[in-house]
Design an enzyme around this catalytic site. Structure first.
Site, PDB file in Angstrom:
ATOM      1  CG  ASN A 286     101.200  34.229  36.944  1.00 24.85           C
ATOM      2  OD1 ASN A 286     102.343  34.535  37.267  1.00 24.85           O
ATOM      3  ND2 ASN A 286     100.400  33.560  37.747  1.00 24.85           N
ATOM      4  CB  ILE A 287      99.320  40.048  34.613  1.00 28.54           C
ATOM      5  CG1 ILE A 287     100.802  40.181  34.202  1.00 28.54           C
ATOM      6  CG2 ILE A 287      98.781  41.363  35.175  1.00 28.54           C
ATOM      7  CD1 ILE A 287     101.050  41.115  33.032  1.00 28.54           C
TER       8      ILE A 287
ATOM      9  CD  GLU B 102     102.578  29.758  29.805  1.00 27.32           C
ATOM     10  OE1 GLU B 102     102.093  30.668  30.506  1.00 27.32           O
ATOM     11  OE2 GLU B 102     102.368  28.554  30.018  1.00 27.32           O
TER      12      GLU B 102
ATOM     13  CB  CYS C 251      99.435  29.598  26.658  1.00 27.04           C
ATOM     14  SG  CYS C 251      99.101  30.899  27.871  1.00 27.04           S
TER      15      CYS C 251
HETATM   16  N1  THU Z   1      99.173  30.280  34.548  1.00 26.81           N
HETATM   17  C1  THU Z   1     100.169  30.704  33.723  1.00 26.81           C
HETATM   18  O1  THU Z   1     100.634  31.837  33.827  1.00 26.81           O
HETATM   19  N2  THU Z   1     100.639  29.849  32.799  1.00 26.81           N
HETATM   20  C2  THU Z   1     100.266  28.550  32.683  1.00 26.81           C
HETATM   21  O2  THU Z   1     100.823  27.830  31.877  1.00 26.81           O
HETATM   22  C3  THU Z   1      99.171  28.028  33.508  1.00 26.81           C
HETATM   23  C4  THU Z   1      98.553  28.982  34.459  1.00 26.81           C
HETATM   24  C5  THU Z   1      98.722  31.181  35.610  1.00 26.81           C
HETATM   25  C6  THU Z   1      97.351  31.761  35.469  1.00 26.81           C
HETATM   26  C7  THU Z   1      97.003  32.073  36.904  1.00 26.81           C
HETATM   27  O3  THU Z   1      97.531  33.337  37.232  1.00 26.81           O
HETATM   28  C8  THU Z   1      97.734  31.028  37.715  1.00 26.81           C
HETATM   29  O4  THU Z   1      98.706  30.474  36.833  1.00 26.81           O
HETATM   30  C9  THU Z   1      96.858  29.920  38.249  1.00 26.81           C
HETATM   31  O5  THU Z   1      96.081  29.368  37.248  1.00 26.81           O
END
Ligand code: THU
Length: 138
Positions: free
Chosen positions: A45-46, A58, A93
């Site tokens: 996640n970014i 994802e 996603c």
């Molecule tokens: N996030 C993801 O990367 N994937 C997921 O399936 C759910 C949420 C991230 C987004 C954000 O950076 C953090 O988790 C909190 O929501």
């Protein structure tokens, strides 16, 4: 999908998680997709100071795959907290997965926990009514 391949994808997603840029939520997520080209693409996640611009792990992994010339994946794995339930993908996603899964009816999505537990669901189970390309072609 055989256990050994699942474990490899979980390890790749865990490595992806190491790169998480999550200074705002503190919630690190990692993902890995097995492209139909045989390559594994990892993602994290970014986040952004403008919160809404955050991209999930994802989608990072899937977009890396597409940007490298592969538009179908055979499996996807996501890992976040201690249990598989901590890493269930968001709706955006799931929609993107539906676009790039080789077959939404069979492609496994592995929800992994850091303690080694995991759950497997198909893309279609996670997202039963995706908006698909053919709907634009009527
Ligand atoms: N996030 C993801 O990367 N994937 C997921 O399936 C759910 C949420 C991230 C987004 C954000 O950076 C953090 O988790 C909190 O929501």
């Amino acid at each position: 999908m055989e256990e050994k391949k699942i474990r490899q994808l979980i390890d790749a997603a865990r490595a992806g998680r190491e790169m998480a840029y999550a200074p705002y939520s503190g919630f690190a997520v990692g993902a890995a997709v097995l492209g139909c080209d045989g390559k594994v693409y990892t993602g994290c996640n970014i986040e952004n100071a403008s919160y809404g611009l955050t991209v999930c792990a994802e989608r990072t992994a899937m977009f890396k795959m597409v940007s490298e010339g592969c538009t179908k994946f055979a499996a996807l794995c996501v890992i976040a907290g201690e249990t598989p339930a901590d890493s269930t993908p968001c709706g955006s996603c799931r929609q993107v997965m539906s676009e790039f899964a080789e077959d939404v009816r069979t492609v496994p999505v592995i929800l992994a926990g850091r303690n080694g537990e995991y759950e497997v669901h198909t893309v279609l189970e996670l997202y039963p009514a995706p908006f698909m390309k053919f709907e634009l072609e009527q």
